[in-house]
Structures are given as structure tokens and as C-alpha cells.
Design an enzyme around this catalytic site. Structure first.
Site, PDB file in Angstrom:
ATOM      1  N   TYR A 175       0.837  -1.210   0.000  1.00  0.00           N
ATOM      2  CA  TYR A 175       0.000   0.000   0.000  1.00  0.00           C
ATOM      3  C   TYR A 175       0.866   1.253   0.000  1.00  0.00           C
ATOM      4  CZ  TYR A 175      -3.671   3.271   1.456  1.00  0.00           C
ATOM      5  OH  TYR A 175      -4.551   4.318   1.525  1.00  0.00           O
TER       6      TYR A 175
ATOM      7  N   LYS B 193       0.992   3.980  -3.131  1.00  0.00           N
ATOM      8  CA  LYS B 193       0.620   5.383  -2.968  1.00  0.00           C
ATOM      9  C   LYS B 193       1.794   6.324  -3.265  1.00  0.00           C
ATOM     10  CE  LYS B 193      -3.635   4.654  -2.034  1.00  0.00           C
ATOM     11  NZ  LYS B 193      -4.678   5.074  -3.000  1.00  0.00           N
TER      12      LYS B 193
END
Length: 285
Positions: free
Chosen positions: A169, A173
Site C-alpha cells: 500500500y 501510494k
């Protein structure tokens, strides 16, 4: 003259708030993987007076994203594109997070970069997690995340979900920000802009799930130590989105705006304080 088109991909809390804020006087094209939720949100916004069209989309599928971009262009001049769709570590496996958050964002930037109207603006919802890489990437790795063909992203040696685990994650991002930076030039050739927002802990269903997950205690501590000391709201993000999409931001492109209540600032300040006045840059990594 027909109305302009506002595309909102992902109709969770932030997507809904942005669609409501930006939709007045425009045609709104809502897209989401979850067709039931998509229908519910569309009916809600129509009941509030908005002109809403919907289309299901799988952002990890090139043909699906291309079809969405084509529909948007048929509706009228595409002046705003907002990509909020994403998965968090408590919702999905590392492999799924990379497919949706990293590949999906790259596909959306690419497809809508071909149809956005002159004077238009794009916005990607990234995350403050992208400002928290555990170790810096090499210049080669950053270049690969920024410039590799979208379809090659999941085959990079450092995007292996088995190795990354929950770090998928964070990497995705961070990659979102790099893709936005890289796309600023090509979007600019069409007379359009593109930026990203990195939200902090926002009181949405996804955000609250994260707070109830394994990292929830750590997240609450970060929020408590931040300058605002509170969770964000979807309207906080919609306010920032309105600025970046609007006429007051025409000289801003390829940039990322942290809307995190001061969490990252607090963390960095703590690192600097721990390092002390005699610290070297190496000490503060």
C-alpha cells in the site's frame, strides 16, 4: 452549449463528497467496481438535483478504463477527472492492492490523459502513507515507477506482493505521486493539469476499518500527536479537491497536497527532534 463533464471514479465517502461539491451545473459520470453501491450513490445525488450517469469499472482492467474514458468523452467536454478508487491493507491482499492502487491509477491517468479537455484538471487521491516509505527508493526504482508502461508496473522486481506484504500500500501510494508528476507534461500538452491529494486518516468506511485493524492503535496515536489532533472528514478532502480542480490552481500541476491534519509534519518533527542539532542527514533517514 452542453454542460461540462465531471468524472468521479470510486464512490466511497471521499468520492461522494467530491461529486456533490463539483457536480453542480455539470454532468457527473460516477464509476465504481461495486455496482450496487454505485446505483445507491447515483440515486442519492440525483435526489439532490445532480445530473448523474453511471458506469461500472474495474480500474485494473485496461479495456474497462478505456471504455469509461470513451463514455466520458461522449457525454461532453471532460473538464474534471477525480480518481479516488483504491483498496487498503485491511480490505485486500497485497497483490490486489497493487493491481487496484498502483496499476489502476496508472491506467486511469493514461486513459483520461487522452480525453481531458483543454483547461481541464485531474486529481488522484493518494495517501499520506506514500510519504512514509520505510527506506528511500533508488533513482532507478523511482524512474521505473514513474515512467514504466502501466502494464509493466506489476512485473517490476521491487513490486512483488509476496515480498512487500502490507508495504504494498505504501509503495503504491508513493507510486501514485510519481505517476502524477510524470503525467503533468503530457496532460499539459492538452492544456490540462493533474495533481494528487494525500489524505490522512479520514472518517470514511475504509478509514474506520483501518482504525479497527492491526495498525489502528498506531494510527490513533499519530492522529493524537498531530497538529489538529482529529480525524479528517470527506468534506476536508472535497474542499482541497475544489481548490486543485478550480480556477485558483491554474499554475499548479504535477504536485501533491498533503491533507492529513499535520500527521506527517508531526512525525518528521519528532525525527528531527530525536536526531538533535548535531545530526547528519543520514541520521534523519
Amino acid at each position: 452549449m452542453g454542460a461540462n463533464v465531471v468524472v468521479v471514479i470510486g464512490v466511497g465517502g471521499m468520492g461522494q463528497a467530491i461529486a456533490r461539491r463539483q457536480g453542480t451545473g455539470n454532468k457527473v459520470l460516477l464509476a465504481d467496481y461495486d455496482e450496487e453501491t454505485l446505483t445507491t450513490v447515483a440515486e442519492l445525488l440525483r435526489g439532490q438535483g445532480h445530473d448523474v450517469t453511471t458506469q461500472a469499472v474495474d480500474v485494473s482492467s485496461r479495456p474497462s478504463v478505456a471504455a469509461l474514458a470513451e463514455m466520458a468523452a461522449r457525454l461532453g467536454p471532460v473538464t474534471q477527472v477525480v480518481h479516488t478508487a483504491g483498496l487498503s491493507p485491511v480490505q485486500a491482499s497485497a497483490a490486489a492492492v497493487l493491481r487496484v492502487d498502483l496499476l489502476g491509477t496508472a491506467l486511469v491517468i493514461e486513459a483520461f490523459g487522452r480525453v481531458v479537455a483543454p483547461g481541464g484538471a485531474g486529481l488522484v487521491i493518494a495517501s499520506m502513507a506514500g510519504h512514509m516509505l520505510p527506506a528511500p527508493l533508488s533513482a532507478e526504482q523511482e524512474g521505473a515507477l514513474a515512467h514504466s508502461p502501466a502494464d509493466a508496473l506489476l512485473g517490476l522486481p521491487f513490486t512483488d506482493p509476496e515480498v512487500l506484504g502490507q508495504g504494498a500500500y505504501v509503495l503504491a501510494k508513493y507510486g501514485n505521486r510519481l505517476r502524477v508528476q510524470a503525467a503533468a507534461t503530457s496532460w499539459g500538452e492538452r492544456g490540462a493539469r493533474i495533481n494528487s491529494i494525500s489524505p490522512g486518516v479520514i472518517a470514511t468506511p475504509m478509514g474506520l476499518k483501518e482504525l479497527d485493524g492491526d495498525s489502528g492503535e498506531h494510527m490513533r496515536a499519530m492522529v493524537s500527536a498531530s497538529g489538529t489532533g482529529r480525524l479528517g472528514t470527506p468534506d476536508d478532502i472535497a474542499d482541497a479537491a475544489a481548490f486543485l480542480l478550480g480556477p485558483g490552481a491554474t499554475f499548479i500541476t504535477g504536485n501533491d497536497l498533503l491533507v492529513d491534519g499535520g500527521v506527517v509534519a508531526s512525525l518528521r518533527s519528532a525525527v528531527l527532534d530525536t536526531a538533535g542539532p548535531g545530526a547528519t542527514p543520514k541520521d534523519m533517514r
